[in-house]
Design a protein around this motif. Structure first.
Motif, mmCIF file in Angstrom:
data_model
loop_
_atom_site.group_PDB
_atom_site.id
_atom_site.type_symbol
_atom_site.label_atom_id
_atom_site.label_comp_id
_atom_site.label_asym_id
_atom_site.label_seq_id
_atom_site.Cartn_x
_atom_site.Cartn_y
_atom_site.Cartn_z
ATOM 1 N N GLY A 113 -21.312 4.866 -46.211
ATOM 2 C CA GLY A 113 -21.644 3.742 -45.341
ATOM 3 C C GLY A 113 -21.193 3.975 -43.912
ATOM 4 N N ARG A 114 -21.881 3.346 -42.981
ATOM 5 C CA ARG A 114 -21.594 3.561 -41.562
ATOM 6 C C ARG A 114 -20.164 3.205 -41.210
ATOM 7 N NH1 ARG A 114 -25.443 0.728 -37.271
ATOM 8 N NH2 ARG A 114 -24.442 -1.115 -38.166
ATOM 9 N N ASP A 115 -19.625 2.160 -41.823
ATOM 10 C CA ASP A 115 -18.258 1.742 -41.514
ATOM 11 C C ASP A 115 -17.228 2.740 -42.027
ATOM 12 O OD1 ASP A 115 -19.369 -0.442 -40.366
ATOM 13 O OD2 ASP A 115 -18.842 -1.851 -41.979
ATOM 14 N N ASP A 116 -17.606 3.575 -42.987
ATOM 15 C CA ASP A 116 -16.651 4.527 -43.572
ATOM 16 C C ASP A 116 -16.883 5.952 -43.102
ATOM 17 O OD1 ASP A 116 -15.099 2.885 -45.580
ATOM 18 O OD2 ASP A 116 -17.136 2.440 -46.253
ATOM 19 N N GLN A 117 -17.935 6.171 -42.319
ATOM 20 C CA GLN A 117 -18.305 7.548 -41.984
ATOM 21 C C GLN A 117 -17.202 8.275 -41.239
ATOM 22 O OE1 GLN A 117 -22.026 7.464 -39.877
ATOM 23 N NE2 GLN A 117 -23.260 7.296 -41.756
ATOM 24 N N GLN A 118 -16.677 7.677 -40.180
ATOM 25 C CA GLN A 118 -15.696 8.371 -39.372
ATOM 26 C C GLN A 118 -14.454 8.712 -40.189
ATOM 27 O OE1 GLN A 118 -16.476 9.443 -36.371
ATOM 28 N NE2 GLN A 118 -14.527 10.557 -36.320
ATOM 29 N N ARG A 119 -14.048 7.780 -41.051
ATOM 30 C CA ARG A 119 -12.871 8.036 -41.899
ATOM 31 C C ARG A 119 -13.132 9.211 -42.840
ATOM 32 N NH1 ARG A 119 -11.621 6.434 -47.007
ATOM 33 N NH2 ARG A 119 -13.444 5.052 -47.091
ATOM 34 N N VAL A 120 -14.307 9.268 -43.429
ATOM 35 C CA VAL A 120 -14.621 10.340 -44.370
ATOM 36 C C VAL A 120 -14.760 11.675 -43.646
ATOM 37 C CG1 VAL A 120 -16.357 11.175 -46.014
ATOM 38 C CG2 VAL A 120 -15.674 8.779 -46.038
ATOM 39 N N PHE A 121 -15.384 11.661 -42.442
ATOM 40 C CA PHE A 121 -15.495 12.898 -41.671
ATOM 41 C C PHE A 121 -14.099 13.471 -41.381
ATOM 42 C CE2 PHE A 121 -19.693 11.339 -39.589
ATOM 43 C CZ PHE A 121 -20.365 11.611 -40.776
ATOM 44 N N GLU A 122 -13.197 12.619 -40.937
ATOM 45 C CA GLU A 122 -11.837 13.079 -40.625
ATOM 46 C C GLU A 122 -11.128 13.558 -41.886
ATOM 47 O OE1 GLU A 122 -9.898 9.892 -38.647
ATOM 48 O OE2 GLU A 122 -11.114 10.033 -36.804
ATOM 49 N N ALA A 123 -11.342 12.856 -42.997
ATOM 50 C CA ALA A 123 -10.692 13.253 -44.246
ATOM 51 C C ALA A 123 -11.163 14.629 -44.697
ATOM 52 C CB ALA A 123 -10.972 12.217 -45.326
ATOM 53 N N LEU A 124 -12.454 14.912 -44.528
ATOM 54 C CA LEU A 124 -12.986 16.226 -44.906
ATOM 55 C C LEU A 124 -12.399 17.321 -44.019
ATOM 56 C CD1 LEU A 124 -16.743 15.385 -45.574
ATOM 57 C CD2 LEU A 124 -15.120 16.292 -47.242
ATOM 58 N N ARG A 125 -12.331 17.065 -42.724
ATOM 59 C CA ARG A 125 -11.764 18.065 -41.822
ATOM 60 C C ARG A 125 -10.289 18.303 -42.135
ATOM 61 N NH1 ARG A 125 -15.206 15.355 -37.862
ATOM 62 N NH2 ARG A 125 -13.472 13.977 -37.325
#
Length: 968
Positions: A198-210
């Protein structure tokens, strides 16, 4: 005296036996001890990484959980992934290549592609292939990233939960083992569906993957995402390696259809798809091809109807079938009408798409019931029917499925179906559609395209609004034009003209522009005809614009495009575009197959379908250059499904038996099978000829017999050669030959192994072409082949007999009892005759017994003493005296043969004198029986163990995962 002489002879035999035992069994004990140590070390290494017991249990869970897969829109129609899976490809430099080596070579990869391109199946198939031969070096973990939506769980929590869900957390230590495995690099993390976050979770997930990739850099990471979402590389430099999945080519479509259960007319269906560009374009998507195969097999064939010709018509057909299939199939009658269920599904799809804060793909049971309850008054249904209506939709229609056993969350079978239902729900609300699109262009662009195809109203205003967007979003207007049923003609021409002007530019969406132009040009009606003519005119020009126009003509899928492109084939771009057309280009390519244009033969092979193989087979009796190139390309295609059946239709240009017809003998269906002559011709053409540089493998049924046949021309390695090979690899050991063999038979990346193999081939005096042919064998077969070149024993020519190839699939018979009987019959008889003969000659020398000439007996006894001494000297000579050693062994053989004749004669005469003619007859009968047993046993052993069979079984038993993205 006689007893003393016989005792002396036995003493000599005992001494020789002890020497032989020391030579052979001492080395065997050393090897056994080393092997046991290596096994122990490997076991401890595996335990240190993840634990063999846990890996085995996890593999069992993976096989159970991933072995079957829903067809995309039905649950009672599951398919076996391993049976229908078709390997994916990507494009590089205008050529298609398998995606797997590319991904395995990188530690972090993002795999992108359109919806339904097979990204998830790519990961699931890799899981299954790993589970067949599990390794603790890399343990794969499949994570659906949409589970991050609306959740505070970290990625490590999801990994632990996934392993625990696979029944590995019985002892409560799974988190500790997971963290240890992450540190050691023991995991391949398959992170599926980044676009479903979801759009609200995208940035958090991107950072978590990195962060995860930085903290645990030794692990392998593979992320999948829709290409329209993954723009600008949101994961940054940590995931710089991005691979785009290519759409199915003709060969992949044929392979998929040939494996589809219950599809008996796969070839006929493919021809129908090929001849209809709109249908063929749909079939390039694995998801849509699955729907085509299912609808054709289960619905349309039974009702006598034809396949729809557009994507929206397909979705409509599939959903209508699922909602009506109970009454259509004569099963339990539905309580609710299809229209009522469709209205609920459309509203649910819209609500899910609007859930920007959470997962767009998943809806809770509560939200599902609330949505349905709000709609029931409009459907003139009582609100108490909510549960019954939902249960029928979920259990019977199967368009919604539970995400957990408690049935607290539900999702559509595929996001594309949800987007289609949303488009239908908004059919009369173009303003609402555009508002939602402007709010989240990436999430709603597919819905906009489907809306244009699903509605019958004028789409001009919607497409115009899209066309007014920033430049990199404008291409959606052209894509909508290809889908739309109704749009203002003049405005459509404005859009087409705009994008024709973009050809040849470095626009970031140039590939999408080219594809969309081709899609519009595929329509044979006036608009498509005008665009086709414009593209043809541009293609006849020069520069990048011409190259893009050629690709657009290719994407149109029209037979006329092939005729245009073949006239421009002097340009490399035209050849690329022509080969991309698949089977439609075959007639044009065959017409260009000449000694000066061998590229046309290569492009025929790139099509890769049975029809392409048939075209190549027809070139085998052309001029030498054309025939040889066609033979190599056909040798590549022979293992593909349907190829053998197709080329059987080719009539060989000449009849009769040829030198290489034996090659296909074990696989032919009778003596009159055309494949004997066709494949024999292929073998004849490629034998002794170096393959084209880009040939990586050919059918092992051709490569093995031709490679092994070449052993007859090889020079056996003597001791001098062996010492030089050992010096090359720096290997030391008591037995030079054994030390080299230990290195050669490793299936690792040890550079010593490659140096040893290359040096063995060079010193065996094999031609460059023969060495290239050996390089086309699989790794296990090459190990056997190099071992054959290292073997001692009788001559190469005697080891390789052409007739042995015909027995590779014959039943193997055990010969130990025959050899035992042979030994019981012949060994005592032979030893007895020899000992008695020796004794008689000793008696002659001592004057005790007159028999023959004295000088002959002295010579026989001298040879009996000298021969063992010469053998001892020969085996102890330094390696650099190899020629002298061979000479001594030859003299030894001559002496032994010369001495054995008078010894045997003396033994037989003595036995005859003792037991008479009848006794000798009995012994002769025993000798004949023993000899027959030996001949039969030897013939059976030739069937069971010969160079051809060793290589063939190594190929049959090899375990490789070529269609896996998991690194070793």
């Amino acid at each position: 005296m006689t007893v003393a002489v016989l005792g002396g002879v036995l003493a000599v035999l005992v001494v020789l036996g002890g020497f032989v035992a020391k030579q052979f069994f001492g080395e065997y004990l050393k090897r056994s001890g080393a092997t046991a140590f290596d096994r122990t070390a490997r076991w401890y290494s595996r335990r240190a990484k993840f634990g063999r017991r846990l890996v085995r249990r996890y593999a069992e869970a993976v096989r159970e959980d991933f072995s079957t897969h829903a067809m995309g829109f039905v649950t009672d129609g599951t398919i076996d992934i391993t049976k229908v899976y078709v390997p994916l490809q990507y494009e590089r430099g205008g050529r298609r290549e398998d995606i797997y080596d590319n991904v395995r070579a990188q530690s972090r990869t993002v795999v992108i592609g359109p919806a339904g391109a097979g990204k998830s199946m790519l990961l699931k198939n890799s899981m299954l292939l790993w589970a067949k031969q599990p390794s603790s070096t890399r343990v794969p973990v499949f994570i659906e990233l949409h589970r991050c939506n609306g959740s505070t769980a970290t990625l490590i929590d999801l990994i632990v939960a996934e392993l625990g869900r696979s029944r590995l957390d019985r002892d409560g230590r799974i988190r500790d083992l997971t963290l240890r495995g992450l540190r050691d690099g023991a995991f391949t993390l398959l992170l599926d569906g980044l676009d479903e976050v979801g759009r609200d979770d995208q940035q958090r997930v991107f950072e978590a993957l990195r962060d995860l990739a930085r903290e645990y850099p030794e692990c392998q990471y593979i992320v999948t995402c829709r290409d329209v979402v993954y723009q600008g590389q949101p994961l940054g430099s940590a995931f710089a390696h991005v691979v785009r999945v290519a759409e199915f080519d003709d060969a992949a479509v044929v392979r998929f259809l040939s494996h589809w259960p219950g599809l008996t007319d796969a070839a006929e269906l493919f021809v129908g798809l090929r001849d209809t560009p709109a249908l063929m374009r749909l079939a390039r998507s694995p998801l849509l091809l699955t729907m085509i195969a299912y609808l054709h097999t289960e619905v349309l064939t039974r009702s006598g109807r034809r396949l729809p010709t557009s994507r929206t018509a397909f979705y409509r057909e599939a959903i209508t079938h699922l909602l009506n299939r109970d009454p259509d199939l004569g099963r339990a009658r539905s309580v609710y009408q299809a229209g009522e269920k469709l209205a609920v599904l459309q509203q649910v799809a819209l609500r899910s798409m609007e859930s920007t804060g959470d997962d767009r793909l998943t809806l809770s049971r509560r939200a599902l019931e609330s949505t349905t309850k709000d709609l029931l008054p409009d459907l003139n249904l009582d609100q108490s029917k909510v549960k019954d209506l939902l249960d029928e939709i979920i259990d019977r229609s199967q368009l919604l499925v539970a995400t957990d056993k408690a049935r607290t969350g539900f999702t559509f079978r595929h996001l594309t179906l949800q987007e289609y239902l949303t488009a239908v729900e908004l059919a009369d609300d173009p303003e609402g559609l555009l508002d939602r699109y402007h709010a989240d262009r990436a999430a709603w662009r597919e819905t906009v395209k489907l809306w244009c195809g699903a509605t019958t109203r004028d789409c001009t205003s919607v497409i115009a609004e899209v066309f007014s967007a920033p430049d990199h979003h404008r291409v959606l207007a052209l894509e909508c034009l290809a889908e739309a049923t109704r749009v203002d003609n003049e405005f459509a021409d404005v859009i087409i003209a705009h994008f024709l002007d973009r050809l040849g530019t470095d626009a970031p969406v140039i590939e999408a522009i080219v594809t969309a132009l081709g899609t519009v040009a595929s329509d044979t009606r006036p608009r498509g005809a005008r665009l086709f003519a414009a593209l043809t005119e541009i293609a006849r020009g020069a520069g990048d614009a011409a190259a893009d126009a050629m690709l657009a003509l290719s994407a149109s899928g029209r037979a006329e495009a092939a005729h245009v492109l073949v006239k421009l084939a002097g340009d490399a771009s035209a050849r690329t575009a022509l080969s991309n057309m698949g089977e439609l280009a075959l007639p044009a390519l065959v017409s260009q197959a000449k000694p000066q244009t061998l590229w046309a033969i290569d492009d025929i092979a790139l099509v890769g379908t049975p029809a392409a193989a048939e075209a190549l087979a027809g070139l085998l009796w052309r001029s030498a250059r054309v025939a040889t190139r066609a033979a190599w390309r056909l040798a590549e295609l022979l293992p593909r499904p349907g190829v053998l059946e197709q080329i059987r239709r080719v009539a060989p240009a000449d009849e009769g038996i040829h030198d290489f017809d034996w090659v296909w003998g074990p696989f032919a269906e009778g003596k009159d099978d055309p494949l004997r002559a066709i494949c024999g011709r292929v073998a004849e053409l490629i034998y002794g000829v170096s393959p084209p540089k880009d040939v990586k493998t050919i059918d092992p049924r051709l490569a093995i017999p031709l490679a092994v046949r070449g052993i007859r021309d090889a020079q056996p390695l003597d001791e001098v050669d062996l010492v030089l090979v050992r010096q090359q690899i720096g290997e030391r050991g008591a037995s030079t030959r054994h030390a080299i063999k230990q290195v050669v038979t490793q299936n690792t990346g040890d550079p010593r192994m490659w140096r040893a193999r290359a040096e063995i081939l060079r010193r065996s005096k094999l031609s460059a072409a023969q060495q290239r042919l050996i390089g086309l064998l699989s790794s296990p077969v090459r190990v056997v082949f190099h071992s054959l070149l290292l073997e001692e024993g009788y001559s190469q020519a005697r080891r390789v007999r052409r007739e042995d190839w015909a027995t590779i699939e014959a039943a193997q018979r055990q010969t130990k009892h025959l050899w035992l009987l042979c030994g019981v019959l012949l060994l005592p008889l032979g030893i007895g005759v020899v000992l008695i003969g020796l004794g008689l000659h000793v008696l002659v020398v001592t004057g005790t017994e007159p028999f023959g000439a004295l000088w002959l007996s002295i010579a026989v006894l001298a040879a009996t003493v000298v021969a063992p001494l010469m053998y001892l000297v020969a085996v102890k000579l330094p390696a650099h005296r190899g020629d002298l050693s061979d000479t001594l062994v030859g003299i030894l053989a001559i002496l032994a043969g010369c001495a054995l004749v008078p010894i045997t004669i003396a033994g037989v005469v003595t036995i005859h004198a003792g037991i008479g003619l009848v006794g000798v007859g009995v012994l002769a009968a025993i000798l004949v029986v023993g000899a027959v047993c030996a001949l039969v046993a030897r013939a059976w052993d030739r069937v069971r163990d010969n160079p051809f069979r060793r290589c063939y079984e190594a190929e049959a038993n090899r375990v490789e995962n070529p269609a896996s993205v998991i690194a070793g």
